[in-house]
Design a protein around this motif. Structure first.
Motif, PDB file in Angstrom:
ATOM      1  N   ALA A   1      -4.474  17.344 -15.304  1.00 31.19           N
ATOM      2  CA  ALA A   1      -5.329  18.078 -14.114  1.00 31.19           C
ATOM      3  C   ALA A   1      -4.668  17.701 -12.860  1.00 31.19           C
ATOM      4  N   GLU A   2      -4.661  18.631 -11.984  1.00 36.10           N
ATOM      5  CA  GLU A   2      -4.261  18.501 -10.562  1.00 36.10           C
ATOM      6  C   GLU A   2      -4.990  17.638  -9.891  1.00 36.10           C
ATOM      7  N   SER A   3      -4.542  16.744  -8.900  1.00 35.80           N
ATOM      8  CA  SER A   3      -5.493  15.771  -8.368  1.00 35.80           C
ATOM      9  C   SER A   3      -6.498  16.106  -7.578  1.00 35.80           C
ATOM     10  N   TRP A   4      -6.759  17.270  -7.088  1.00 35.54           N
ATOM     11  CA  TRP A   4      -7.933  18.068  -6.505  1.00 35.54           C
ATOM     12  C   TRP A   4      -8.808  18.594  -7.471  1.00 35.54           C
ATOM     13  N   ASP A   5      -8.519  18.465  -8.627  1.00 29.59           N
ATOM     14  CA  ASP A   5      -9.299  19.248  -9.592  1.00 29.59           C
ATOM     15  C   ASP A   5     -10.589  18.376 -10.224  1.00 29.59           C
TER      16      ASP A   5
ATOM     17  N   THR B   1      -7.369  22.714 -14.692  1.00 33.77           N
ATOM     18  CA  THR B   1      -6.069  23.059 -14.550  1.00 33.77           C
ATOM     19  C   THR B   1      -5.478  21.898 -15.607  1.00 33.77           C
ATOM     20  N   ASN B   2      -6.048  20.884 -16.312  1.00 29.96           N
ATOM     21  CA  ASN B   2      -5.765  20.364 -17.481  1.00 29.96           C
ATOM     22  C   ASN B   2      -5.469  21.414 -18.629  1.00 29.96           C
TER      23      ASN B   2
ATOM     24  N   ASP C   1      -4.855  24.583 -18.115  1.00 29.68           N
ATOM     25  CA  ASP C   1      -3.757  25.570 -17.473  1.00 29.68           C
ATOM     26  C   ASP C   1      -2.386  24.970 -18.214  1.00 29.68           C
ATOM     27  N   SER C   2      -2.366  23.581 -17.960  1.00 25.80           N
ATOM     28  CA  SER C   2      -0.891  22.884 -17.955  1.00 25.80           C
ATOM     29  C   SER C   2      -0.683  22.605 -19.580  1.00 25.80           C
TER      30      SER C   2
ATOM     31  N   ASN D   1       6.368  20.692 -16.143  1.00 30.26           N
ATOM     32  CA  ASN D   1       5.996  19.171 -15.980  1.00 30.26           C
ATOM     33  C   ASN D   1       7.416  18.554 -16.452  1.00 30.26           C
TER      34      ASN D   1
ATOM     35  N   ILE E   1       2.219  24.741 -15.627  1.00 32.35           N
ATOM     36  CA  ILE E   1       1.522  25.883 -15.178  1.00 32.35           C
ATOM     37  C   ILE E   1       2.437  27.102 -15.689  1.00 32.35           C
TER      38      ILE E   1
ATOM     39  N   TYR F   1       3.593  31.087  -7.209  1.00 37.14           N
ATOM     40  CA  TYR F   1       4.703  31.081  -8.233  1.00 37.14           C
ATOM     41  C   TYR F   1       5.591  32.269  -8.114  1.00 37.14           C
TER      42      TYR F   1
END
Length: 279
Positions: A20-24, A101-102, A104-105, A129, A136, A189
């Motif tokens: 997950a992204e840090s903001w998520d 987002t976890n 998503d990736s 990654n 993503i 993107y």
């Protein structure tokens, strides 16, 4: 008996929170990990209609893609929209788990489900990654090349109908073979898909200026813009199958049938809900 904790473990094995992204804000929002469950429901949005559906179907777990509490809160009073949902879930004995987002990736993840719905063979992540496997978006290949106009109709048929339909920008006769996809809002993107050299890009929430600037580059891929909700809805089936398999069939897992796209009407004479290619 299968517990909420068992389902969470299965989801986090498939969609590691570390991705997950840090903001998520991902993970268990409410519910007792020790509580047993017999039924679960997977949806894109944790909103009134999907909470209604979870209650109606007797689900003990609601799995959502979008977070309910993305930004920090100081309270969940029942006099607020999100607080009311939390209270309804708790009163009904329903746990809420969000994989954003976890998912998503992850490999496979949201964009893999979108690619599969369209009929693409995935060749790798769009924005990888460091491991080269997760990340993503996805890049894929069609079974056979086809004109852009035909490809746009393919996308419209593959996804659930919404009032906004499917929008497209590009030469209708352009041959499409390689395609990038990114479930959810994907105009950040646009430079990545141009560098990837694909023929078309399918995503959601494309904005006027970024799309126009992208298309000014003659080497840029054609664009297909779909509903945010529709682009991520195929993931629900993927997540449901992960739970069914990991839990050995001990839990009945349903995919939400509620359309939670926020747009509910079109003006007379507007394009059809399934989209119309206009060149």
């Amino acid at each position: 008996m299968t517990t909420v904790a068992d389902a969470v473990a299965a989801l986090e094995a498939a969609y590691p929170p570390a991705l997950a992204e840090s903001w998520d804000a991902v993970g268990l929002v409410c519910g007792d990990p020790a509580e047993t469950i017999e039924r679960a429901l997977v949806c894109v949005d944790p909103v009134e209609s999907t909470v209604d559906e979870a209650i109606e179907t007797g689900a003990g777990l609601l799995v959502a893609h979008h977070p309910l509490l993305l930004r920090g809160v100081h309270g969940v009073g029942a006099d607020t929209t999100k607080g009311r949902l939390v209270h309804r879930l708790i009163r009904a004995g329903i746990a809420l788990y969000c994989a954003h987002t976890n998912a998503d990736s992850a490999d496979p993840g949201v964009s893999d489900a979108l690619a599969a719905a369209i009929g693409l063979r995935v060749t790798g992540p769009l924005n990888p990654n460091p491991d080269g496997r997760t990340g993503i978006g996805r890049v894929g290949v069609l079974p056979e090349p086809e004109p852009f106009a035909v490809f746009v109709e393919r996308v419209a048929r593959a996804l659930p109908a919404t009032e906004g339909g499917v929008r497209a920008a590009g030469d209708p006769n352009r041959e499409i073979r390689t395609v990038a996809v990114s479930g959810g809002a994907g105009d950040s993107y646009l430079s990545v898909v141009t560098a990837a050299g694909v023929d078309a890009y399918v995503t959601a929430d494309l904005r006027h200026h970024p799309a126009g600037e992208h298309l000014a580059d003659p080497s840029a891929p054609a664009l297909v813009d779909v509903s945010h909700w529709a682009s991520e809805w195929p993931w629900c089936g993927q997540a449901a199958e992960i739970l069914r398999s990991a839990l050995g069939g001990t839990v009945t897992v349903d995919v939400s049938s509620r359309r939670t796209d926020p747009w509910t009407a079109q003006a007379p004479g507007a394009p059809t809900r399934t989209g119309r290619f206009t060149g």
